[in-house]
Design a protein around this motif. Structure first.
Motif, short mmCIF file in Angstrom:
data_model
loop_
_atom_site.label_atom_id
_atom_site.label_comp_id
_atom_site.label_asym_id
_atom_site.label_seq_id
_atom_site.Cartn_x
_atom_site.Cartn_y
_atom_site.Cartn_z
N UNK A 182 11.61 38.26 68.19
CA UNK A 182 11.70 37.00 67.92
C UNK A 182 12.98 36.60 68.88
N UNK A 183 12.34 34.90 68.36
CA UNK A 183 13.45 34.43 69.26
C UNK A 183 14.74 33.82 68.74
N UNK A 184 15.29 34.32 67.35
CA UNK A 184 16.06 34.29 67.25
C UNK A 184 16.76 35.00 66.97
N UNK A 194 22.96 55.37 61.88
CA UNK A 194 22.98 54.62 61.89
C UNK A 194 22.97 53.57 60.96
N UNK A 195 21.60 53.78 60.25
CA UNK A 195 21.62 52.88 59.10
C UNK A 195 21.83 52.86 57.84
N UNK A 196 22.32 54.54 57.26
CA UNK A 196 23.31 54.93 56.70
C UNK A 196 24.56 54.78 56.70
N UNK A 197 25.00 54.68 57.84
CA UNK A 197 26.17 54.57 58.15
C UNK A 197 27.01 52.84 57.77
N UNK A 198 25.87 52.41 57.94
CA UNK A 198 26.33 50.92 57.60
C UNK A 198 25.47 50.13 56.29
N UNK A 199 24.87 51.17 56.09
CA UNK A 199 24.08 50.36 54.18
C UNK A 199 23.45 49.28 54.62
N UNK A 200 22.25 49.93 55.39
CA UNK A 200 21.08 48.49 55.41
C UNK A 200 19.95 49.38 55.45
N UNK A 231 16.23 44.11 62.57
CA UNK A 231 15.62 43.19 61.55
C UNK A 231 16.25 43.79 59.54
N UNK A 232 16.68 44.36 59.95
CA UNK A 232 17.30 45.11 58.54
C UNK A 232 19.16 44.16 58.58
N UNK A 233 19.85 44.71 59.53
CA UNK A 233 20.42 43.54 60.04
C UNK A 233 20.33 42.37 59.98
N UNK A 265 23.72 40.54 54.31
CA UNK A 265 24.44 39.21 53.61
C UNK A 265 26.12 40.07 54.49
N UNK A 266 25.50 41.23 54.91
CA UNK A 266 26.72 41.90 55.59
C UNK A 266 27.23 41.34 57.02
N UNK A 267 25.91 41.62 57.15
CA UNK A 267 25.70 42.45 59.07
C UNK A 267 25.14 40.34 59.88
#
Length: 146
Positions: A88-90, A140-146, A52-54, A58-60
């Motif tokens: 979810x469907x998205x 993973x979230x730390x590395x991707x900064x999300x 959900x954060x990804x 706006x970056x990913x």
């Protein structure tokens, strides 16, 4: 940037379910061949929030990239059901099932394996989930900064 996310043992706990099925019925050679196996998988801690954060970033642009199980032809449908139920469907529209993960172009592949499905030939960066460098979704979230 495009991020591909594996399902089994990255988004959902494949190993836990397989081990439980083997305890209940040791005669089953391939637990994943059983009807309904994929729909009952539990999400791994932090996986749903990370996706959900990804999605909100706006970056990913995240996609799910999972390999099919040749032991269970129903896995195509069951994995799709799992994605809709938990993400979810998205994300259903962002589900890709392919035995060769190097065919897709993107910046990142989050996968618990580095071989077996051509992960090592992926042109972007492989974030090897479950290793000392990327042990969990927090890393993973730390590395991707999300």
């Amino acid at each position: 940037m495009i991020v591909y996310i594996d399902m089994d043992d990255v988004l959902c706990n494949f190993t836990e379910a397989a081990n439980q099925d083997l305890k209940l019925n040791p005669a089953i050679q391939f637990p994943q061949s059983q009807y309904g196996f994929y729909t009952k998988l539990r999400p791994l801690p932090g996986a749903i929030n990370a996706v959900n954060a990804l999605l909100d970033s706006d970056k990913y642009t995240p996609y799910i990239l999972t390999a099919p199980s040749v032991k269970n032809p129903l896995c195509y449908t069951e994995k799709r059901i799992w994605v809709e139920q938990h993400l979810g469907f998205e994300m259903v529209n962002r589900l890709i099932i392919s035995p060769n993960k190097s065919l897709l172009k993107g910046q990142y592949l989050i996968d618990d394996n580095h071989t077996g499905r051509c992960q090592s030939e992926f042109e972007g960066k492989l974030l090897h989930f479950g290793t000392s460098l990327y042990p969990d979704w927090a890393s993973i979230r730390k590395y991707l900064d999300v």
